[in-house]
Design a protein around this motif. Structure first.
Motif, PDB file in Angstrom:
ATOM      1  N   ILE A 114       0.861  -1.192   0.000  1.00 55.35           N
ATOM      2  CA  ILE A 114       0.000   0.000   0.000  1.00 55.35           C
ATOM      3  C   ILE A 114       0.891   1.234   0.000  1.00 55.35           C
ATOM      4  CG2 ILE A 114      -1.751   1.304   1.267  1.00 55.35           C
ATOM      5  CD1 ILE A 114      -2.735  -1.293   2.446  1.00 55.35           C
ATOM      6  N   GLN A 115       0.593   2.153  -0.888  1.00 50.82           N
ATOM      7  CA  GLN A 115       1.315   3.424  -0.936  1.00 50.82           C
ATOM      8  C   GLN A 115       0.319   4.570  -0.903  1.00 50.82           C
ATOM      9  OE1 GLN A 115       3.365   5.343  -4.539  1.00 50.82           O
ATOM     10  NE2 GLN A 115       5.094   4.439  -3.430  1.00 50.82           N
ATOM     11  N   VAL A 116       0.509   5.483   0.032  1.00 52.88           N
ATOM     12  CA  VAL A 116      -0.314   6.689   0.138  1.00 52.88           C
ATOM     13  C   VAL A 116       0.621   7.879  -0.003  1.00 52.88           C
ATOM     14  CG1 VAL A 116      -1.881   8.033   1.578  1.00 52.88           C
ATOM     15  CG2 VAL A 116      -1.986   5.529   1.631  1.00 52.88           C
ATOM     16  N   ARG A 117       0.524   8.553  -1.132  1.00 54.11           N
ATOM     17  CA  ARG A 117       1.415   9.685  -1.445  1.00 54.11           C
ATOM     18  C   ARG A 117       0.601  10.966  -1.497  1.00 54.11           C
ATOM     19  NH1 ARG A 117       6.325  10.347  -4.668  1.00 54.11           N
ATOM     20  NH2 ARG A 117       6.419   8.063  -4.746  1.00 54.11           N
ATOM     21  N   ASP A 118       1.117  12.003  -0.856  1.00 55.94           N
ATOM     22  CA  ASP A 118       0.435  13.302  -0.914  1.00 55.94           C
ATOM     23  C   ASP A 118       1.412  14.391  -1.320  1.00 55.94           C
ATOM     24  OD1 ASP A 118       1.307  15.127   1.539  1.00 55.94           O
ATOM     25  OD2 ASP A 118       1.140  13.085   2.344  1.00 55.94           O
ATOM     26  N   SER A 119       0.859  15.477  -1.859  1.00 61.99           N
ATOM     27  CA  SER A 119       1.676  16.616  -2.295  1.00 61.99           C
ATOM     28  C   SER A 119       1.451  17.803  -1.364  1.00 61.99           C
ATOM     29  CB  SER A 119       1.335  17.001  -3.740  1.00 61.99           C
ATOM     30  OG  SER A 119      -0.043  17.330  -3.848  1.00 61.99           O
ATOM     31  N   GLY A 120       1.285  17.509  -0.067  1.00 65.42           N
ATOM     32  CA  GLY A 120       1.051  18.560   0.916  1.00 65.42           C
ATOM     33  C   GLY A 120       2.329  19.254   1.334  1.00 65.42           C
ATOM     34  N   ILE A 121       2.337  19.742   2.576  1.00 63.17           N
ATOM     35  CA  ILE A 121       3.463  20.573   3.022  1.00 63.17           C
ATOM     36  C   ILE A 121       4.713  19.750   3.304  1.00 63.17           C
ATOM     37  CG2 ILE A 121       1.934  22.325   3.975  1.00 63.17           C
ATOM     38  CD1 ILE A 121       2.459  21.134   6.722  1.00 63.17           C
ATOM     39  N   GLY A 122       4.573  18.435   3.423  1.00 61.21           N
ATOM     40  CA  GLY A 122       5.750  17.599   3.616  1.00 61.21           C
ATOM     41  C   GLY A 122       6.137  17.434   5.069  1.00 61.21           C
ATOM     42  N   LEU A 123       7.169  16.607   5.264  1.00 57.30           N
ATOM     43  CA  LEU A 123       7.582  16.278   6.631  1.00 57.30           C
ATOM     44  C   LEU A 123       8.377  17.388   7.284  1.00 57.30           C
ATOM     45  CD1 LEU A 123       8.698  12.544   6.201  1.00 57.30           C
ATOM     46  CD2 LEU A 123       6.501  13.416   7.018  1.00 57.30           C
ATOM     47  N   ALA A 124       9.211  18.063   6.538  1.00 56.64           N
ATOM     48  CA  ALA A 124      10.094  19.063   7.128  1.00 56.64           C
ATOM     49  C   ALA A 124       9.303  20.240   7.667  1.00 56.64           C
ATOM     50  CB  ALA A 124      11.118  19.540   6.105  1.00 56.64           C
ATOM     51  N   ALA A 125       8.308  20.686   6.906  1.00 59.20           N
ATOM     52  CA  ALA A 125       7.550  21.851   7.333  1.00 59.20           C
ATOM     53  C   ALA A 125       6.403  21.495   8.262  1.00 59.20           C
ATOM     54  CB  ALA A 125       7.000  22.595   6.115  1.00 59.20           C
ATOM     55  N   GLY A 126       5.980  20.209   8.275  1.00 55.74           N
ATOM     56  CA  GLY A 126       4.834  19.797   9.082  1.00 55.74           C
ATOM     57  C   GLY A 126       5.200  19.611  10.537  1.00 55.74           C
ATOM     58  N   SER A 127       4.201  19.431  11.316  1.00 55.43           N
ATOM     59  CA  SER A 127       4.381  19.171  12.741  1.00 55.43           C
ATOM     60  C   SER A 127       4.622  17.692  12.949  1.00 55.43           C
ATOM     61  CB  SER A 127       3.137  19.611  13.525  1.00 55.43           C
ATOM     62  OG  SER A 127       3.246  19.234  14.868  1.00 55.43           O
ATOM     63  N   THR A 128       5.836  17.318  13.323  1.00 53.76           N
ATOM     64  CA  THR A 128       6.171  15.908  13.496  1.00 53.76           C
ATOM     65  C   THR A 128       5.525  15.311  14.729  1.00 53.76           C
ATOM     66  OG1 THR A 128       8.172  16.528  14.680  1.00 53.76           O
ATOM     67  CG2 THR A 128       8.374  16.177  12.310  1.00 53.76           C
ATOM     68  N   ALA A 129       5.135  16.146  15.684  1.00 53.40           N
ATOM     69  CA  ALA A 129       4.514  15.606  16.893  1.00 53.40           C
ATOM     70  C   ALA A 129       3.190  14.949  16.578  1.00 53.40           C
ATOM     71  CB  ALA A 129       4.318  16.713  17.921  1.00 53.40           C
ATOM     72  N   ALA A 166       4.697  13.903   1.241  1.00 56.35           N
ATOM     73  CA  ALA A 166       5.140  12.742   2.010  1.00 56.35           C
ATOM     74  C   ALA A 166       4.558  11.476   1.387  1.00 56.35           C
ATOM     75  CB  ALA A 166       4.718  12.856   3.479  1.00 56.35           C
ATOM     76  N   CYS A 167       5.212  10.364   1.658  1.00 58.67           N
ATOM     77  CA  CYS A 167       4.762   9.071   1.122  1.00 58.67           C
ATOM     78  C   CYS A 167       4.843   8.017   2.223  1.00 58.67           C
ATOM     79  CB  CYS A 167       5.629   8.672  -0.069  1.00 58.67           C
ATOM     80  SG  CYS A 167       5.145   7.092  -0.826  1.00 58.67           S
ATOM     81  N   ALA A 168       3.739   7.339   2.455  1.00 55.02           N
ATOM     82  CA  ALA A 168       3.692   6.237   3.415  1.00 55.02           C
ATOM     83  C   ALA A 168       3.633   4.933   2.644  1.00 55.02           C
ATOM     84  CB  ALA A 168       2.481   6.378   4.333  1.00 55.02           C
ATOM     85  N   ASP A 169       4.576   4.037   2.919  1.00 58.90           N
ATOM     86  CA  ASP A 169       4.633   2.724   2.272  1.00 58.90           C
ATOM     87  C   ASP A 169       4.395   1.651   3.331  1.00 58.90           C
ATOM     88  OD1 ASP A 169       5.470   3.153  -0.624  1.00 58.90           O
ATOM     89  OD2 ASP A 169       6.986   4.331   0.436  1.00 58.90           O
ATOM     90  N   LEU A 170       3.384   0.835   3.075  1.00 53.78           N
ATOM     91  CA  LEU A 170       3.025  -0.239   3.999  1.00 53.78           C
ATOM     92  C   LEU A 170       3.050  -1.562   3.249  1.00 53.78           C
ATOM     93  CD1 LEU A 170       1.861  -1.479   6.610  1.00 53.78           C
ATOM     94  CD2 LEU A 170      -0.409  -0.780   5.813  1.00 53.78           C
ATOM     95  N   GLN A 171       3.656  -2.568   3.881  1.00 52.06           N
ATOM     96  CA  GLN A 171       3.705  -3.912   3.293  1.00 52.06           C
ATOM     97  C   GLN A 171       3.417  -4.935   4.377  1.00 52.06           C
ATOM     98  OE1 GLN A 171       6.912  -4.946   0.449  1.00 52.06           O
ATOM     99  NE2 GLN A 171       7.318  -6.715   1.731  1.00 52.06           N
ATOM    100  N   PHE A 172       2.527  -5.887   4.069  1.00 52.28           N
ATOM    101  CA  PHE A 172       2.215  -6.947   5.013  1.00 52.28           C
ATOM    102  C   PHE A 172       1.803  -8.197   4.231  1.00 52.28           C
ATOM    103  CE2 PHE A 172      -1.582  -4.307   4.485  1.00 52.28           C
ATOM    104  CZ  PHE A 172      -2.557  -5.233   4.126  1.00 52.28           C
ATOM    105  N   PRO A 173       1.801  -9.376   4.877  1.00 53.86           N
ATOM    106  CA  PRO A 173       1.466 -10.622   4.165  1.00 53.86           C
ATOM    107  C   PRO A 173       0.051 -10.584   3.597  1.00 53.86           C
ATOM    108  CG  PRO A 173       2.498 -11.113   6.261  1.00 53.86           C
ATOM    109  CD  PRO A 173       2.227  -9.649   6.262  1.00 53.86           C
TER     110      PRO A 173
END
Length: 360
Positions: A299-314, A347-354
């Motif tokens: 599963i890949q969820v990709r967005d073209s938002g503000i990204g990790l650097a500018a976003g709130s990591t908390a 940002a892009c979230a990559d998820l892999q499971f059986p």
């Protein structure tokens, strides 16, 4: 002070169990065969006598195993069993010779040949049978320890499973308010502003929650159900910000029947909306891609938002850390979740499971 009562036995069924009787007969015949070369006459009678002695010793062993049910602290059960076996040998040999003495014959103690037979059987029996009993006790103890170990292992596995279930329920309970409050916050501005779309958005939210919330308590769901929820969620978010959100959702047909923890896909998409698209003045696009490859679901969820650097990591930790734990509880170390930056922003979230079909 008396010792605790012995473990419950099965009475005669334990005393005359098939395995014990067969072993006794075999060892008694072996004992008789070892004595037969030095036996002067009636070797068939010798085998019969060793079998009789062995069976009596087995009965003495079994009686001492079950009675008395409580023993004083100064004597162990196994010691009592060995003593009972040893004490049964000589009286049994004497009783056999007395019983087999025909009327009118000399008593066996006056017949040197028969007296020698009594001595031979008594001495070799005292040397042979107690050691067999000790061996039986050692094997019995080893078997008991193995059974105890298996029982403890099963009990530990059951406790671990219950703990995992309780932990999963707790994590799901954390997801429920997290998701609900985030969704309500997404439409609060629209409702407060008196927008004409407020009623339609609220109706969509109610319909969505009716479908989504009951599934939070399920231990597992299918990706097909997750896809339907995510599509409804993205459509709901697009109604709230039509000029700032575009999305695409593509999934292999084989992925719809796969098992996954509840809210897996939704957690990734909601994270992209809340931390990527929503804070951006320009908005952005979310692309969801689900593939089945080599026995794994990717599963890949990709967005073209503000990204990790500018976003709130908390804010990224709550939903995704709970998702990681839920995936670990379901798939162990076979599930992997990674979050990376997309250039120039996003940002892009990559998820892999059986890829395991749902049993539901």
């Amino acid at each position: 002070m008396p010792t605790p009562p012995a473990q419950p036995q099965r009475g005669l069924a334990q005393l005359f169990n098939r395995r014990r009787v067969v072993a006794t007969l075999g060892l008694s015949l072996l004992w008789g065969l070892l004595l037969s070369p030095s036996w002067s006459s009636n070797r068939a009678g010798l085998l019969l006598r060793t079998v009789e002695i062995g069976l009596v010793a087995m009965i003495a062993f079994g009686i001492a195993e079950q009675w008395p049910r409580r023993l004083p602290s100064w004597i162990a059960r196994w010691v009592l069993q060995i003593i009972a076996v040893a004490l049964s040998i000589v009286p049994t040999v004497v009783a056999i010779y007395v019983y087999t003495t025909a009327q009118g014959e000399l008593p066996f103690w006056r017949d040197s040949q028969r007296a020698s037979g009594v001595i031979t059987l008594s001495v070799t029996g005292l040397l042979f049978i107690p050691w067999v009993a000790v061996t039986s006790l050692v094997r019995q103890r080893d078997s008991f320890m193995r059974n105890q170990a298996l029982a403890f292992q099963l009990e530990r596995s059951e406790l671990e499973r219950r703990a995992a279930d309780a932990r999963l329920r707790l994590l799901q309970a954390q997801v429920e308010p997290h998701f609900l409050f985030n969704t309500l916050a997404n439409i609060r501005e629209l409702v407060d502003s008196g927008s004409a779309q407020a009623s339609a958005v609220l109706g969509s939210l109610i319909a969505y929650l009716r479908a989504a919330v009951p599934r939070l308590n399920d231990p597992a769901t299918t990706l097909g159900q997750e896809i339907d929820l995510v599509r409804a969620y993205l459509e709901l978010m697009q109604m709230r910000m039509p000029d700032r959100l575009q999305f695409s959702l593509r999934a292999d047909a084989a992925a719809h029947a796969l098992r996954c923890p509840p809210m897996t896909l939704l957690a990734l998409v909601e994270n992209a909306v809340r931390h990527g698209i929503d804070p951006s003045e320009e908005g952005g696009r979310i692309d969801v891609r689900i593939q089945v490859e080599n026995g794994h679901c990717c599963i890949q969820v990709r967005d073209s938002g503000i990204g990790l650097a500018a976003g709130s990591t908390a804010g990224l930790g709550t939903g995704l850390s709970s998702l990681r734990e839920r995936l670990h509880l379901t798939f162990g170390n076979e599930a992997q979740l990674n979050l990376s930056a997309v250039h120039p922003h996003g940002a892009c979230a990559d998820l892999q499971f059986p890829a395991r079909p749902s049993t539901a």
